[in-house]
Design an enzyme around this catalytic site. Structure first.
Site, PDB file in Angstrom:
ATOM      1  N   CYS A 198       0.862  -1.183   0.000  1.00  0.00           N
ATOM      2  CA  CYS A 198       0.000   0.000   0.000  1.00  0.00           C
ATOM      3  C   CYS A 198       0.896   1.229   0.000  1.00  0.00           C
ATOM      4  CB  CYS A 198      -0.898   0.023   1.232  1.00  0.00           C
ATOM      5  SG  CYS A 198      -2.192   1.292   1.139  1.00  0.00           S
TER       6      CYS A 198
ATOM      7  N   CYS B 278       0.026   4.417   1.557  1.00  0.00           N
ATOM      8  CA  CYS B 278      -0.257   5.500   2.511  1.00  0.00           C
ATOM      9  C   CYS B 278       0.918   5.785   3.452  1.00  0.00           C
ATOM     10  CB  CYS B 278      -1.536   5.232   3.295  1.00  0.00           C
ATOM     11  SG  CYS B 278      -1.522   3.716   4.239  1.00  0.00           S
TER      12      CYS B 278
ATOM     13  N   CYS C 244      -3.514   6.349  -0.333  1.00  0.00           N
ATOM     14  CA  CYS C 244      -3.030   5.008  -0.680  1.00  0.00           C
ATOM     15  C   CYS C 244      -2.638   4.855  -2.139  1.00  0.00           C
ATOM     16  CB  CYS C 244      -4.090   3.977  -0.303  1.00  0.00           C
ATOM     17  SG  CYS C 244      -4.465   4.007   1.462  1.00  0.00           S
TER      18      CYS C 244
ATOM     19  N   LYS D 101     -12.211  -4.226   3.136  1.00  0.00           N
ATOM     20  CA  LYS D 101     -11.564  -3.316   4.083  1.00  0.00           C
ATOM     21  C   LYS D 101     -12.430  -2.071   4.199  1.00  0.00           C
ATOM     22  CE  LYS D 101      -7.399  -0.642   4.960  1.00  0.00           C
ATOM     23  NZ  LYS D 101      -5.999  -0.410   4.590  1.00  0.00           N
TER      24      LYS D 101
ATOM     25  N   ARG E 168      -2.405   4.655  12.366  1.00  0.00           N
ATOM     26  CA  ARG E 168      -1.949   5.812  11.584  1.00  0.00           C
ATOM     27  C   ARG E 168      -0.921   6.621  12.367  1.00  0.00           C
ATOM     28  NH1 ARG E 168      -7.675   7.127   8.444  1.00  0.00           N
ATOM     29  NH2 ARG E 168      -7.728   5.088   7.424  1.00  0.00           N
TER      30      ARG E 168
ATOM     31  N   ARG F 277     -10.515   8.333   3.516  1.00  0.00           N
ATOM     32  CA  ARG F 277     -10.336   7.219   2.588  1.00  0.00           C
ATOM     33  C   ARG F 277     -11.668   6.644   2.091  1.00  0.00           C
ATOM     34  NH1 ARG F 277      -5.046   7.139   3.655  1.00  0.00           N
ATOM     35  NH2 ARG F 277      -4.154   6.228   5.544  1.00  0.00           N
TER      36      ARG F 277
ATOM     37  N   GLU G 264     -16.801  -7.705  -3.351  1.00  0.00           N
ATOM     38  CA  GLU G 264     -15.351  -7.445  -3.297  1.00  0.00           C
ATOM     39  C   GLU G 264     -14.571  -8.760  -3.195  1.00  0.00           C
ATOM     40  OE1 GLU G 264     -13.446  -4.972  -3.669  1.00  0.00           O
ATOM     41  OE2 GLU G 264     -14.448  -3.100  -3.175  1.00  0.00           O
TER      42      GLU G 264
ATOM     43  N   LYS H  59     -11.605  -6.648   7.324  1.00  0.00           N
ATOM     44  CA  LYS H  59     -10.907  -5.731   8.233  1.00  0.00           C
ATOM     45  C   LYS H  59     -11.730  -4.482   8.450  1.00  0.00           C
ATOM     46  CE  LYS H  59      -6.868  -2.819   8.298  1.00  0.00           C
ATOM     47  NZ  LYS H  59      -5.825  -2.241   7.519  1.00  0.00           N
TER      48      LYS H  59
ATOM     49  N   SER I  38      -5.701  -2.002  15.059  1.00  0.00           N
ATOM     50  CA  SER I  38      -5.055  -1.242  16.126  1.00  0.00           C
ATOM     51  C   SER I  38      -6.047  -0.643  17.134  1.00  0.00           C
ATOM     52  CB  SER I  38      -4.209  -0.125  15.515  1.00  0.00           C
ATOM     53  OG  SER I  38      -4.997   0.714  14.694  1.00  0.00           O
TER      54      SER I  38
ATOM     55  N   TYR J  30      -2.371  -7.694  17.141  1.00  0.00           N
ATOM     56  CA  TYR J  30      -1.292  -7.189  17.993  1.00  0.00           C
ATOM     57  C   TYR J  30      -1.231  -7.966  19.309  1.00  0.00           C
ATOM     58  CZ  TYR J  30      -1.707  -3.656  14.454  1.00  0.00           C
ATOM     59  OH  TYR J  30      -1.771  -3.040  13.226  1.00  0.00           O
TER      60      TYR J  30
HETATM   61  C1  PBG Z   1      -2.552   0.608   5.074  1.00  0.00           C
HETATM   62  C2  PBG Z   1      -3.087  -0.126   6.233  1.00  0.00           C
HETATM   63  C3  PBG Z   1      -3.847   0.359   7.313  1.00  0.00           C
HETATM   64  C4  PBG Z   1      -3.971  -0.704   8.208  1.00  0.00           C
HETATM   65  C5  PBG Z   1      -3.347  -1.791   7.631  1.00  0.00           C
HETATM   66  N1  PBG Z   1      -2.829  -1.423   6.414  1.00  0.00           N
HETATM   67  C6  PBG Z   1      -4.334   1.716   7.632  1.00  0.00           C
HETATM   68  C7  PBG Z   1      -5.333   2.416   6.825  1.00  0.00           C
HETATM   69  O1  PBG Z   1      -5.930   1.897   5.885  1.00  0.00           O
HETATM   70  O2  PBG Z   1      -5.494   3.589   7.155  1.00  0.00           O
HETATM   71  C8  PBG Z   1      -4.658  -0.637   9.551  1.00  0.00           C
HETATM   72  C9  PBG Z   1      -4.179  -1.607  10.560  1.00  0.00           C
HETATM   73  C10 PBG Z   1      -4.597  -1.314  11.952  1.00  0.00           C
HETATM   74  O3  PBG Z   1      -5.328  -0.360  12.264  1.00  0.00           O
HETATM   75  O4  PBG Z   1      -4.162  -2.077  12.823  1.00  0.00           O
HETATM   76  N2  PBG Z   1      -3.454   0.966   4.122  1.00  0.00           N
END
Ligand code: PBG
Length: 322
Positions: free
Chosen positions: A120, A122, A130, A195, A205, A217, A233, A248, A274, A313
């Site tokens: 990705c 970003c 992204c 996602k 982030r 996004r 998707e 996700k 996260s 995590y």
């Molecule tokens: C990158 C990406 C993101 C996450 C995984 N890959 C962030 C986003 O899309 O802003 C998030 C992972 C997390 O929050 O643990 N595009």
């Protein structure tokens, strides 16, 4: 037949009885541990909103990966924080980029651990989106070319699997095509298929320095209100050659995990993101919940919903308890 002949409590009376009838299993085999790598030497900066998680330089990453392997966790997912960001995110596909260096070193120093890389832009663009910006938005087809280059450079560095998380249309096909054209027919693609545009990515982030500098996004990640669209998707990603599909975040989307698993015969991953981690950690630190018990309950719920693989995590913590 019902009560009093039937008594559901009979099979709950002690732990061994409960073990015999437990329907869902959670194993170390199911876990992928996400890690953040940054430039420098001997750097290990804790991420404030993600206690116990760090931005690490490659040397520290290796130490961490050895611990992960010792715990028996099969795989890590690597995210890179580049030296320099620019408009195109060029470090993302540079052979000397942070991820490429990290992959080469970990493959050499920590054999026997699978390395998955996040594909990705970003983290690498100065605007934090992204992909390539054109007319104020991310241009899908221009971005595909760069995503393919990035995935190829990860595979060339030795990545065992690539995981596109950008949500551009057609990216799985573009990546499969360039990998196959360059002899990487054996490198699987784990697609972040469903996602969502989620506020649960907040701590990530901070960790990756990847917050968009303008807008959000929502023009490429999915609307949290939608479920049928997630199945489309996933279907498209499978048609383009995805080997594993991902949902996700995980917790607000357990119904999506369930539907995807019911509909398709393919391994399903779920990303316990996260913000989901941070909420539990914060409440635990305040003494408001028993963090470890909540962690296990959450991980079981993701498995029960239908996930085969969990990116979390909590992986190390859970591995110690399993
Ligand atoms: C990158 C990406 C993101 C996450 C995984 N890959 C962030 C986003 O899309 O802003 C998030 C992972 C997390 O929050 O643990 N595009």
């Amino acid at each position: 037949m019902g009560f009093p002949v039937v008594r559901m409590r009979r099979l709950r009376q002690n732990e061994n009885m409960r073990r015999l009838v437990r329907e869902t299993s959670l194993s170390i085999d199911d876990l992928i541990y996400p890690l953040f790598v940054r430039p420098g030497k001997n750097v290990k900066n804790e991420i404030k909103s993600m206690p116990g998680n760090y931005q690490m330089s490659v040397d520290q990453l290796i130490v961490e990966c050895k611990k992960v392997r010792e715990l028996g966790i099969p795989a890590v997912m690597l995210f890179g924080i580049p030296e320099k960001k620019d408009e195109l995110g060029s470090e993302a596909y540079s052979d000397d980029g942070i991820i490429q260096k990290a992959v080469r070193s970990v493959k050499k120093e920590v054999p026997g651990l699978l390395i998955v890389t996040d594909v990705c832009f970003c983290e690498y663009t100065d605007h934090g989106h992204c992909g390539v910006i054109k007319n104020g938005t991310v241009d899908n087809d221009e971005t595909l070319k760069l995503l393919a280059r990035q995935a190829l450079s990860h595979a060339s560095a030795g990545a065992d699997m690539v995981a596109p998380s950008d949500m551009m249309d057609g990216r799985v096909g573009a990546i499969r095509n360039i990998l196959d054209g360059n002899g990487f027919t054996g490198t699987p693609v784990m697609a972040y298929s469903a996602k969502y545009a989620s506020a649960f990515y907040g701590p990530f982030r901070d960790a990756a320095g990847s917050a968009p500098q303008f807008g959000d996004r929502k023009a490429y990640q999915m609307d949290p209100a939608n479920g049928d669209e997630a199945l489309r998707e996933v279907e498209l990603d499978i048609m383009e050659g995805a080997d594993i599909v991902m949902v996700k975040p995980a917790l607000s989307y357990l119904d999506i995990i369930f539907r995807v698993k019911n509909e398709f015969n393919i391994p399903v991953a779920a990303y316990n993101v996260s913000g989901e981690f941070a909420c539990i950690k914060a409440a635990d630190r305040n003494g408001w919940i028993d963090g470890e018990r909540v962690m296990m309950e959450v991980l079981f719920s993701i498995k029960r919903a239908g996930a085969d693989i969990i990116l979390t995590y909590f992986a190390k913590n859970a591995a110690r308890l399993l």
